[in-house]
Structures are given as C-alpha cells and as structure tokens.
Design a protein around this motif. Structure first.
Motif, short mmCIF file in Angstrom:
data_model
loop_
_atom_site.label_atom_id
_atom_site.label_comp_id
_atom_site.label_asym_id
_atom_site.label_seq_id
_atom_site.Cartn_x
_atom_site.Cartn_y
_atom_site.Cartn_z
N MET A 88 11.48 -9.58 19.33
CA MET A 88 11.22 -11.01 19.20
C MET A 88 9.72 -11.26 19.31
N GLY A 89 9.22 -12.15 18.45
CA GLY A 89 7.82 -12.55 18.52
C GLY A 89 6.84 -11.46 18.13
N SER A 90 7.30 -10.43 17.46
CA SER A 90 6.41 -9.31 17.10
C SER A 90 6.98 -8.57 15.90
N VAL A 91 6.19 -7.67 15.36
CA VAL A 91 6.63 -6.83 14.25
C VAL A 91 6.01 -5.44 14.45
N ALA A 92 6.76 -4.40 14.06
CA ALA A 92 6.30 -3.02 14.22
C ALA A 92 6.38 -2.30 12.88
N PHE A 93 5.42 -1.43 12.64
CA PHE A 93 5.40 -0.61 11.43
C PHE A 93 4.55 0.61 11.69
N GLN A 94 4.51 1.53 10.73
CA GLN A 94 3.76 2.77 10.87
C GLN A 94 2.87 2.98 9.64
N ILE A 95 1.74 3.64 9.86
CA ILE A 95 0.80 3.98 8.80
C ILE A 95 0.48 5.46 8.93
N ILE A 96 0.49 6.14 7.78
CA ILE A 96 0.14 7.57 7.77
C ILE A 96 -0.73 7.85 6.56
N VAL A 97 -1.80 8.62 6.78
CA VAL A 97 -2.69 9.03 5.69
C VAL A 97 -2.42 10.50 5.42
N ASN A 98 -1.89 10.80 4.24
CA ASN A 98 -1.55 12.18 3.90
C ASN A 98 -2.78 12.94 3.43
N GLN A 131 5.84 -4.87 2.02
CA GLN A 131 7.10 -4.46 2.62
C GLN A 131 8.03 -3.96 1.53
N LEU A 132 8.63 -2.81 1.77
CA LEU A 132 9.60 -2.27 0.84
C LEU A 132 10.95 -2.93 1.07
N ILE A 133 11.75 -3.00 0.01
CA ILE A 133 13.08 -3.60 0.10
C ILE A 133 14.07 -2.57 0.59
N HIS A 134 15.04 -3.03 1.37
CA HIS A 134 16.13 -2.20 1.89
C HIS A 134 15.59 -1.01 2.70
N VAL A 135 14.76 -1.32 3.66
CA VAL A 135 14.22 -0.29 4.55
C VAL A 135 14.80 -0.51 5.93
N GLU A 136 15.46 0.51 6.48
CA GLU A 136 16.00 0.44 7.83
C GLU A 136 15.00 1.03 8.81
N GLY A 137 14.85 0.35 9.94
CA GLY A 137 13.91 0.82 10.94
C GLY A 137 12.50 0.39 10.58
N PRO A 138 11.50 0.88 11.34
CA PRO A 138 10.10 0.49 11.09
C PRO A 138 9.65 0.94 9.70
N MET A 139 8.91 0.07 9.04
CA MET A 139 8.39 0.39 7.73
C MET A 139 7.24 1.38 7.86
N VAL A 140 7.15 2.31 6.94
CA VAL A 140 6.09 3.32 6.94
C VAL A 140 5.24 3.11 5.69
N ILE A 141 3.95 2.88 5.90
CA ILE A 141 3.00 2.77 4.80
C ILE A 141 2.29 4.11 4.68
N ALA A 142 2.62 4.84 3.64
CA ALA A 142 2.05 6.17 3.43
C ALA A 142 0.89 6.07 2.44
N ILE A 143 -0.30 6.54 2.85
CA ILE A 143 -1.50 6.48 2.03
C ILE A 143 -1.83 7.88 1.54
N ASP A 144 -2.04 8.01 0.22
CA ASP A 144 -2.43 9.29 -0.37
C ASP A 144 -3.95 9.30 -0.50
N SER A 145 -4.62 10.08 0.35
CA SER A 145 -6.09 10.10 0.35
C SER A 145 -6.66 10.95 -0.78
N LYS A 146 -5.89 11.93 -1.27
CA LYS A 146 -6.40 12.82 -2.32
C LYS A 146 -6.26 12.21 -3.70
N ASN A 147 -5.21 11.43 -3.90
CA ASN A 147 -4.97 10.81 -5.20
C ASN A 147 -4.74 9.31 -4.99
N PRO A 148 -5.81 8.51 -4.96
CA PRO A 148 -5.68 7.08 -4.66
C PRO A 148 -4.79 6.32 -5.63
N SER A 149 -4.60 6.85 -6.86
CA SER A 149 -3.75 6.14 -7.82
C SER A 149 -2.30 6.07 -7.36
#
Length: 321
Positions: A311-321, A105-123
C-alpha cells in the motif's frame, strides 16, 4: 338348446348396437384445411374472435412488461451519475488510499516488474522506449485546454493542470529516457481516486529518508503542499542470490520530489492527467539486480511494504546485462 340359441342371438344383436354407436375416427385435415378451414371458419385453428382475444391479451401482457422494465431502468438511472461514482472514498471498493504505479510497465507480469537493460546492444532497449512513448502520448496532446497551475492559485473544479514535460531533462524523449546510455528513467504516478484530497506534510518526518528531509527543508513553505516521493534502492550481486545487499544512492529527481496538491482532487474532469515524477538511475553496476521501492508520503496515505499487501508504494527491479 333353444334357450341358449336365443341368448346367443341377443348377445350378437347387442354387439352390433354397440359397434353402431361407436364414433368414427376423425379424418385427418389437409394442409390447406389446417391453414384455412372454410367449414369452421378458422385460420390456423383459430376463429377471428379467438385470434382477436389472443392478440389483445398478449398486447396488454407485453405492454405491462415493457412498462415495468422502463420503470426499473428509470429508477436505476436516477441513482447513477454519469460524472461521478455513487460510492466514493471509504465507501467504494478501491477505498481512499491511493497506490503508486510505475511506467514503463509490461502487460501480464506477475510479481515485481524487471527492467532489463542491454548495455552492449542499446537497440535492444527500444521496447522500453516505445512503451514510454505510448504512455506519454496523452501528455503530448495539445488539443485539450490545460492550465499552467502554480502554488497559491485558486483552482476551479473544472480546471485541468498541465504536466510540463519540458522540465524532464535527462528523462526526456530527446534523451531516449536514458535507455541508450544505461541510465534508465521510470515515471511514477499516483493512482486516481475520485474526490480524494491529499493531506500533505509541511515539515519533514524523522522516518523520512535524509535526502527527502533535506529537500523539504530547502523548499519554500508555500510550495510544500505536495505528496512527497522517495525511492530507495539496493543492489544485489549476481552471485549473492539476494543475501548481500548494498544501498544504491545515485538516483536523480530532475522534475522534483512531489506531486503538487493543486492537481487534486480528481473529479473526472475532461482531459485530466495524473502528475508524473521521473526518476533516473545513473551509473548502474553491470550484472547486478537493483531492487527499488518508491513510496508516497502524505498524512492520508497508508504505507505497507508487504509484497502481497503493498500500500502507498510500488516495487520493481532494474538489471544491466
């Protein structure tokens, strides 16, 4: 004329007598006299007697204030426990309905957290790995005595159950938590509430997802004392702008689908760690946003999906660039 002169002389004599009776202005004391006046016997304008009265008065005054402050502190401390909050569960500000938290989880994020994955450059995904490493450092601490708890064991209030990370499989540190292979893992945990005990579902409900119902039915009855977890995901096309959604079902729960009840209640035990459920998303489509919602299932966990009142749940987003 003679009478006028006599009256004038009387007025002059009267003025002289008045001038003679007026007091002379006081002389300004020198600095030395202000500090110590030998004639009056004063030090800084006070005699030894007045100084003694002054000091006795303020000694009594401040002693009274100190006693009053000490009594107030003692009354306050008598009503405060160092091991448990005074207001608990429904009486507390956080209430008796635990929520879910996702890591990384990133700090100071408003709204749903977005986990962005870089498929071309895994580093470029190393920041997510570092966030998970920092989070799991406490779980790697072997200096704290934790117990290998099992279903059916009798737990003492002081017992701290171990979170076995060796069974995380694809969500292990050796596998970089899946962020090098575009199969990211997230770790779900239940927020702590002092004294809260789960009321678990021993039988599946109709409103539960079908895969969770099947999992509960396949679990032996003695091990159904768990807070069940389900995650649902839908993929949104990059050009659809959120209008067209397809369900995404390739979700793996390598460590199980529930938080065992033997981890609860939380009683501020030294070394206590919340149980974790790693959730892995496999074969993610590229260029699409994955909306994910994970929900906890227990009789005493209220569920609300409203973004502003979740309540009783958590929401987030995942994107593979």
């Amino acid at each position: 004329m003679a009478g006028a002169r006599a009256a004038s002389q009387k007025n002059c004599e009267r003025r002289k007598r008045v001038q003679f009776l007026l007091p002379e202005p006081p002389k300004k004391p020198t600095l030395g006299q202000m500090i110590f006046d030998r004639e009056k016997g004063t030090f800084l304008g006070r005699t030894p007697k007045t100084w003694a009265q002054f000091m006795v008065f303020y000694a009594i005054f401040y002693a009274f204030l100190a006693s009053l402050f000490w009594i107030c502190i003692q009354v306050l401390l008598d009503g405060i426990s160092m091991t448990e909050p005074k207001l608990q569960l429904e009486r507390s500000l956080i209430g008796a309905n635990p929520g879910l938290t996702v890591r990384p989880q990133l700090i100071h994020v408003e709204g749903p957290m977005v986990i962005a994955i870089d498929s071309k450059n895994p580093s470029n995904n190393d920041n997510w790995i570092e966030l998970i490493d920092d989070f799991l450092n406490a779980y790697d601490n072997t200096t704290v005595d934790r117990k290998n708890c099992e279903f059916g064991d009798i737990q003492r209030p002081s017992d701290v159950c171990l979170v076995d990370m060796e069974s995380f499989e694809g969500c292990s540190k050796a596998n970089s938590y899946g962020y090098k292979t575009n199969e990211p893992c997230v770790f779900i945990k239940l927020n702590r509430i002092f004294g809260w005990k789960p009321e678990t579902y021993d039988m599946p409900l109709e409103e539960m997802p079908e895969d969770l119902q099947a999992h509960i039915n396949e679990t032996i009855y003695e091990e159904r004392k768990q807070i069940w977890l389900s995650c649902k995901a839908s993929q949104v096309g990059a050009l659809a702008q959120g209008h067209n959604k397809d369900n995404f079902d390739n979700i793996s729960y390598s460590h199980g689908r529930g938080f065992p009840a033997y981890y609860y209640p939380y009683l501020n035990q030294p070394g206590y760690l919340s149980p974790l459920i790693p959730v892995q998303f496999k074969s993610l489509p590229q260029g699409q946003v994955l909306d994910v919602e994970c929900r906890a299932w227990a009789k005493n966990i209220i569920y609300k999906a409203a973004p502003g009142d979740r309540m009783g749940s958590v929401a987030f987003q995942i994107i593979v660039n």
